[in-house]
Design an enzyme around this catalytic site. Structure first.
Site, mmCIF file in Angstrom:
data_model
loop_
_atom_site.group_PDB
_atom_site.id
_atom_site.type_symbol
_atom_site.label_atom_id
_atom_site.label_comp_id
_atom_site.label_asym_id
_atom_site.label_seq_id
_atom_site.Cartn_x
_atom_site.Cartn_y
_atom_site.Cartn_z
ATOM 1 N N GLU A 17 0.849 -1.188 0.000
ATOM 2 C CA GLU A 17 0.000 0.000 0.000
ATOM 3 C C GLU A 17 0.882 1.234 0.000
ATOM 4 O O GLU A 17 0.426 2.327 -0.267
ATOM 5 C CB GLU A 17 -0.900 -0.031 1.249
ATOM 6 C CG GLU A 17 -1.966 1.048 1.325
ATOM 7 C CD GLU A 17 -1.517 2.348 1.983
ATOM 8 O OE1 GLU A 17 -2.303 3.294 2.019
ATOM 9 O OE2 GLU A 17 -0.376 2.444 2.454
ATOM 10 N N CYS B 287 -4.562 -3.758 2.498
ATOM 11 C CA CYS B 287 -3.881 -4.853 3.205
ATOM 12 C C CYS B 287 -4.136 -6.211 2.566
ATOM 13 O O CYS B 287 -3.613 -7.222 3.026
ATOM 14 C CB CYS B 287 -4.332 -4.898 4.669
ATOM 15 S SG CYS B 287 -4.316 -3.288 5.433
ATOM 16 N N HIS C 154 -6.012 -11.071 9.367
ATOM 17 C CA HIS C 154 -5.333 -9.789 9.153
ATOM 18 C C HIS C 154 -5.433 -9.033 10.478
ATOM 19 O O HIS C 154 -6.526 -8.892 11.040
ATOM 20 C CB HIS C 154 -6.003 -8.992 8.026
ATOM 21 C CG HIS C 154 -5.570 -7.555 8.027
ATOM 22 N ND1 HIS C 154 -4.235 -7.189 7.956
ATOM 23 C CD2 HIS C 154 -6.276 -6.391 8.146
ATOM 24 C CE1 HIS C 154 -4.149 -5.866 8.013
ATOM 25 N NE2 HIS C 154 -5.357 -5.362 8.134
HETATM 26 N N1 CAA Z 1 -8.692 -0.093 29.252
HETATM 27 C C1 CAA Z 1 -9.068 -1.130 28.473
HETATM 28 N N2 CAA Z 1 -9.723 -0.983 27.305
HETATM 29 C C2 CAA Z 1 -9.999 0.281 26.901
HETATM 30 C C3 CAA Z 1 -9.639 1.400 27.670
HETATM 31 C C4 CAA Z 1 -8.953 1.181 28.909
HETATM 32 N N3 CAA Z 1 -8.574 2.193 29.683
HETATM 33 N N4 CAA Z 1 -10.059 2.512 27.018
HETATM 34 C C5 CAA Z 1 -10.664 2.095 25.879
HETATM 35 N N5 CAA Z 1 -10.633 0.761 25.809
HETATM 36 C C6 CAA Z 1 -11.148 -0.096 24.758
HETATM 37 C C7 CAA Z 1 -12.500 0.362 24.232
HETATM 38 O O1 CAA Z 1 -13.548 -0.076 25.077
HETATM 39 C C8 CAA Z 1 -12.510 -0.287 22.880
HETATM 40 O O2 CAA Z 1 -12.822 -1.662 23.034
HETATM 41 P P1 CAA Z 1 -13.981 -2.340 22.141
HETATM 42 O O3 CAA Z 1 -13.468 -2.261 20.709
HETATM 43 O O4 CAA Z 1 -14.067 -3.717 22.659
HETATM 44 O O5 CAA Z 1 -15.209 -1.521 22.316
HETATM 45 C C9 CAA Z 1 -11.039 -0.223 22.428
HETATM 46 O O6 CAA Z 1 -10.274 0.026 23.603
HETATM 47 C C10 CAA Z 1 -10.740 0.891 21.403
HETATM 48 O O7 CAA Z 1 -11.126 2.117 21.970
HETATM 49 P P2 CAA Z 1 -12.173 3.094 21.224
HETATM 50 O O8 CAA Z 1 -13.437 2.375 20.935
HETATM 51 O O9 CAA Z 1 -12.248 4.341 22.027
HETATM 52 O O10 CAA Z 1 -11.546 3.348 19.809
HETATM 53 P P3 CAA Z 1 -10.454 4.396 19.323
HETATM 54 O O11 CAA Z 1 -11.030 5.720 19.205
HETATM 55 O O12 CAA Z 1 -9.193 4.256 20.124
HETATM 56 O O13 CAA Z 1 -10.152 3.853 17.838
HETATM 57 C C11 CAA Z 1 -9.721 2.358 16.092
HETATM 58 C C12 CAA Z 1 -9.867 2.496 17.584
HETATM 59 C C13 CAA Z 1 -11.019 2.768 15.398
HETATM 60 C C14 CAA Z 1 -9.433 0.926 15.725
HETATM 61 C C15 CAA Z 1 -8.559 3.268 15.616
HETATM 62 O O14 CAA Z 1 -7.360 2.822 16.197
HETATM 63 C C16 CAA Z 1 -8.397 3.309 14.118
HETATM 64 O O15 CAA Z 1 -9.062 4.052 13.422
HETATM 65 N N6 CAA Z 1 -7.435 2.499 13.560
HETATM 66 C C17 CAA Z 1 -7.135 2.474 12.154
HETATM 67 C C18 CAA Z 1 -8.176 1.723 11.351
HETATM 68 C C19 CAA Z 1 -8.125 0.232 11.582
HETATM 69 O O16 CAA Z 1 -7.140 -0.339 11.997
HETATM 70 N N7 CAA Z 1 -9.229 -0.445 11.243
HETATM 71 C C20 CAA Z 1 -9.313 -1.883 11.367
HETATM 72 C C21 CAA Z 1 -10.241 -2.491 10.366
HETATM 73 S S1 CAA Z 1 -9.739 -1.976 8.709
HETATM 74 C C22 CAA Z 1 -8.364 -2.947 8.350
HETATM 75 O O17 CAA Z 1 -8.145 -3.927 8.988
HETATM 76 C C23 CAA Z 1 -7.462 -2.528 7.246
HETATM 77 C C24 CAA Z 1 -6.273 -1.861 7.841
HETATM 78 O O18 CAA Z 1 -5.297 -2.513 8.181
HETATM 79 C C25 CAA Z 1 -6.332 -0.434 8.051
#
Ligand code: CAA
Length: 385
Positions: free
Chosen positions: A80, A112, A234
């Site tokens: 990518e 990916c 993945h």
């Molecule tokens: N202790 C333990 N867990 C905690 C916590 C704490 N103090 N605070 C938050 N969490 C948990 C949340 O509850 C959440 O868990 P769940 O998913 O079980 O609900 C988790 O941590 C993530 O927290 P948020 O929901 O607040 O999410 P975020 O705002 O941090 O964003 C994300 C997470 C959307 C994955 C972000 O990292 C992101 O956009 N990443 C890039 C996109 C990505 O990787 N997408 C994956 C699918 S697409 C793909 O696979 C292709 C690719 O490679 C990009």
């Protein structure tokens, strides 16, 4: 029927990383959010003399060592993080590794997913030309906007695989299931260094694509869920794989057993997302860390590329597979690394990429044999130490 698949596999990760505990502290975030919430420990960071070409060359050099390199007539380079809109990055790798000029080299892209496309195309090629081998490379540097929720899911790395008939490591089974859908969950227009990402939407679409690919896999004569001894997904972050496996277990009305995914997550936690290479880092992690003998057992693999294309398929682990693994080398790469402070990490991230043909000499910082030495008159120059 002749078996085709992965004869040898290796990955490479650079020396530097930022610990997610460091990122959490600097940003006032509970470190458990990263370690437990997304299931990651570290982000691998390239220096400025490392790019997808040098990472790929490091991984591929290990795979072709002591092999009949003249049998390699094709290099499929999945990324990518392309470095040129026209020239395939694999051509530089082909030169660095001094492979035969009687070779086709091409770059494949779909976020990916492209590593899996490369692997499946390679299997088709060696089926038709059984005396030839294909070098499949997946190499990526995952970068997201600073201070965005995705920042913690950065990483980088490369995987190289030698694909042949009668593979000594894994036979790729013919049945597979695909799911494609035009969506905007993660994309990177040509003018952007970082992707645009709708993070929550992407996780939902990942799970939807898993259901679709699994259904197609079943309709195409795929194995039953309970036949598969281990699963590799993945892994943009390892919690994503845990959610995927929970969903697949539920679809199949089976118990959600973490022991069939845990071995395949160990290395990814330490590397971060490396897009096209992530599934194959997980595969290596699984083969090298499963505590029981996997000989003769089928394992399930799920590939997802945002945008979106997904595929579920299976591979059977071959006799004496452990003799082909490079566990000591891989664990050494992960262990012997240098942690960056938060400021060092941000400084490294913020160094601008050369623009408009400005001559640029890269400081010598890579730990590996292959380096990007300079960009001059719009041309990238590499060297092998
Ligand atoms: N202790 C333990 N867990 C905690 C916590 C704490 N103090 N605070 C938050 N969490 C948990 C949340 O509850 C959440 O868990 P769940 O998913 O079980 O609900 C988790 O941590 C993530 O927290 P948020 O929901 O607040 O999410 P975020 O705002 O941090 O964003 C994300 C997470 C959307 C994955 C972000 O990292 C992101 O956009 N990443 C890039 C996109 C990505 O990787 N997408 C994956 C699918 S697409 C793909 O696979 C292709 C690719 O490679 C990009």
């Amino acid at each position: 029927m002749t078996q085709v698949g992965i004869d040898k596999i290796s990955f490479y990760v650079p020396e530097h990383y930022v610990a997610l505990s460091t990122l959490a502290e600097a940003q006032g975030i509970d470190p458990d959010k990263f370690s437990r919430g997304i299931g990651q420990n570290k982000i691998a960071m390239p220096t400025h003399d490392e790019d997808v070409v040098t990472l790929a060359a490091e991984a591929a050099a290990k795979v072709i060592a002591d092999e009949d390199v003249d049998a390699i007539d094709t290099i499929l380079f999945a990324t990518e993080t392309g470095i040129d809109q026209s020239k395939a990055a694999g051509v530089y790798v082909h030169e660095l590794l001094k492979l035969s000029r009687r070779c086709r080299v091409v770059e494949l892209k779909h976020a990916c997913y492209s590593g899996t496309a490369a692997l499946q195309l390679a299997c088709g090629h060696v089926t038709r030309k059984p005396d030839r081998k294909v070098l499949v490379i997946a190499s990526d540097i995952s970068r997201y906007d600073l201070d965005s929720p995705a920042e913690a899911t950065q990483g980088c790395g490369a995987v190289a695989m030698l694909v042949s008939i009668d593979p000594k490591l894994l036979a790729i089974e013919p049945a597979s299931g695909c799911h494609s859908e035009d969506i905007m969950d993660f994309w990177r227009p040509n003018y952007r260094k970082t992707p645009l990402v709708d993070g929550k939407f992407s996780t939902i679409k990942y799970l939807g694509a898993l259901s679709g690919a699994w259904e197609d896999y079943q309709e195409n004569g795929g194995r039953g869920f309970n036949e598969l001894a281990q699963f590799c997904y993945h892994l943009p972050f390892t919690r994503m794989g845990a959610k995927a496996h929970r969903q697949l277990s539920s679809i199949n009305k089976a118990q959600n057993d973490p022991s069939v995914i845990e071995p395949g997550m160990i290395y990814n936690r330490e590397v971060g997302n490396c897009y096209a290479a992530s599934l194959y880092v997980s595969l290596i992690s699984m083969l090298e860390n499963a505590d029981h003998d996997l000989t003769g057992l089928p394992v399930g693999l799920f590939s997802y590329g945002s945008g979106a294309v997904a595929e579920f398929f299976a591979a059977t682990v071959q006799n004496r597979y452990r003799e082909r693994l490079m566990k000591v080398h891989h664990q050494g790469l992960l262990k012997n690394r240098t942690a960056l402070t938060f400021d060092q990490y941000r400084d490294m991230w913020n160094v601008p990429d050369p623009q408009d043909g400005v001559a640029c000499i890269m400081p010598n910082a890579a730990r590996g044999r292959y380096r990007l030495t300079r960009i001059d008159e719009h041309k990238r120059h590499y060297e092998a130490a």
